[in-house]
Write an enzyme that holds these catalytic residues in place. Sequence first.
Site, PDB file in Angstrom:
ATOM      1  N   ASP A  44     -57.468 -40.655-133.377  1.00  0.00           N
ATOM      2  CA  ASP A  44     -57.749 -41.948-132.732  1.00  0.00           C
ATOM      3  C   ASP A  44     -56.462 -42.764-132.722  1.00  0.00           C
ATOM      4  O   ASP A  44     -55.380 -42.195-132.740  1.00  0.00           O
ATOM      5  CB  ASP A  44     -58.904 -42.661-133.445  1.00  0.00           C
ATOM      6  CG  ASP A  44     -59.694 -43.567-132.508  1.00  0.00           C
ATOM      7  OD1 ASP A  44     -59.117 -44.524-131.975  1.00  0.00           O
ATOM      8  OD2 ASP A  44     -60.901 -43.325-132.306  1.00  0.00           O
ATOM      9  N   HIS A  55     -54.297 -41.824-130.163  1.00  0.00           N
ATOM     10  CA  HIS A  55     -54.598 -42.679-129.018  1.00  0.00           C
ATOM     11  C   HIS A  55     -53.571 -43.789-128.839  1.00  0.00           C
ATOM     12  O   HIS A  55     -53.821 -44.763-128.145  1.00  0.00           O
ATOM     13  CB  HIS A  55     -55.999 -43.276-129.157  1.00  0.00           C
ATOM     14  CG  HIS A  55     -57.093 -42.258-129.063  1.00  0.00           C
ATOM     15  ND1 HIS A  55     -58.434 -42.607-129.114  1.00  0.00           N
ATOM     16  CD2 HIS A  55     -57.062 -40.910-128.927  1.00  0.00           C
ATOM     17  CE1 HIS A  55     -59.185 -41.510-129.013  1.00  0.00           C
ATOM     18  NE2 HIS A  55     -58.361 -40.467-128.907  1.00  0.00           N
TER      19      HIS A  55
END
Length: 447
Positions: free
Chosen positions: A253, A276
């Site tokens: 993430d 991310h």
Amino acid sequence: MASSSSSPCSVSTYTAICLIHLSFIISNFTHVRGIDYLIRLPSSGDSRNTPRSNSDFYVEDYGAKGDGSHDDTKAFKNVWKVACSFSSQSRKVIHVRNTYLVRPINFGGPCRSKLILRISGTIVAPESPDAWDGLDPHKWLYFHNVNHLTINGRGTINGMGWEWWAQSCKINKTNPCRHAPTALTFHKCKNLNVRNFWIVNSQQMHLAFTNSVRIAASHLKVTAPASSPNTDGIHISSSSRVHVKNSIIKTGDDCISIVGNSSRIQIKNISCGPGHGVSIGSLGKSNSLVKVHDVSVNGAFLSNTNNGARIKTWQGGTGFAANIEFRNLWMENVSNPIIIDQYYCDSPIPCQNQSLAVKVSNISFTNIRGTSATEEAMIFACSDASPCEGLYLEDIILVSSRGTSTRSFCWEAEGSASGSVYPPPCFSCDETFIKQRFSLNSVLHSI
């Protein structure tokens, strides 16, 4: 309104030959060396032969087995209780030298002396989520109300997150969505120094600072598989005066996420990917009020990430994200290298259109170069009701990693650009921002 890469605020771009040459330089630099070699994490160490003093506390003296299979939670509770209550002018050092199985635990303050938790061994979590039955599922190693704490030692904190990931609704859509623990949380803490250790395979987020102030985090390595759900590397929420530097983050993430009412945040010399990207947000979920300001991300290498420099807000939120700079970033095969998304919706149910929005203003992107995995290398999708204002681009070169062209996308985005910018910007002109930018820089560089 929406627009593509051509606008009255566009600036001249490099010729195709220059772009190809630049792409070659970037590709060779990042493929051959990356930036990890610049961030030198300390080598493994061992404190077993360190002479004891009255300032030293060892978990084995409080009943720990240190074999990685016996439950050593009680020993950690006891050694913390004694060290925390010991009044002294000198720092007290809690030594963690072997491998310890530790269940969910709270380390509470305030303490009567300054403490160092020196992890030269490994702390491992229970593998089964059943160990959290009846307990707060958000927490594993939870520090709260502690002042002047240092954690170091070149050891490892292992969240053993595989069973948690397998139960995630993001992995198996038939499973209910449930909370999972953050490996290491600091809540309402002050004057923290967190450095020189490895956090691996957290159940969900790896390291979180919440409602805390004056934090220094450096020389950390945070890793989990790219497929692990919601495993943010470093999460900063409602905290101020946080400095994160010289760290390597590879997770499933956000490498770094900054949310809540956070301010005076400085991120420097970070290697990110997979993951991310570096995110401001998400902000404004469930119509919440947020105030994020005075954030500097200066020096980062992002490789094969889903996003690069990102600001993400939900519709319906209020407050603002302002005075934020992204500077000196290298991108390698990054999707959405620069993105402001005010229509963020991480939900299985489509989000309804709402008129309220978090105000995004005074955001600068400077000296950002590399390769984009997506055709749209820059996206500024701003709110209809509250357009982005004061966006600024300078010295941006984002070429395609696939050998095609790149472009920018704008919706309700006002800003300006200078220097060489590719793909060409698509802003509505904002002639006032050049003056605003000088005050922004003076604030950020005083952090």
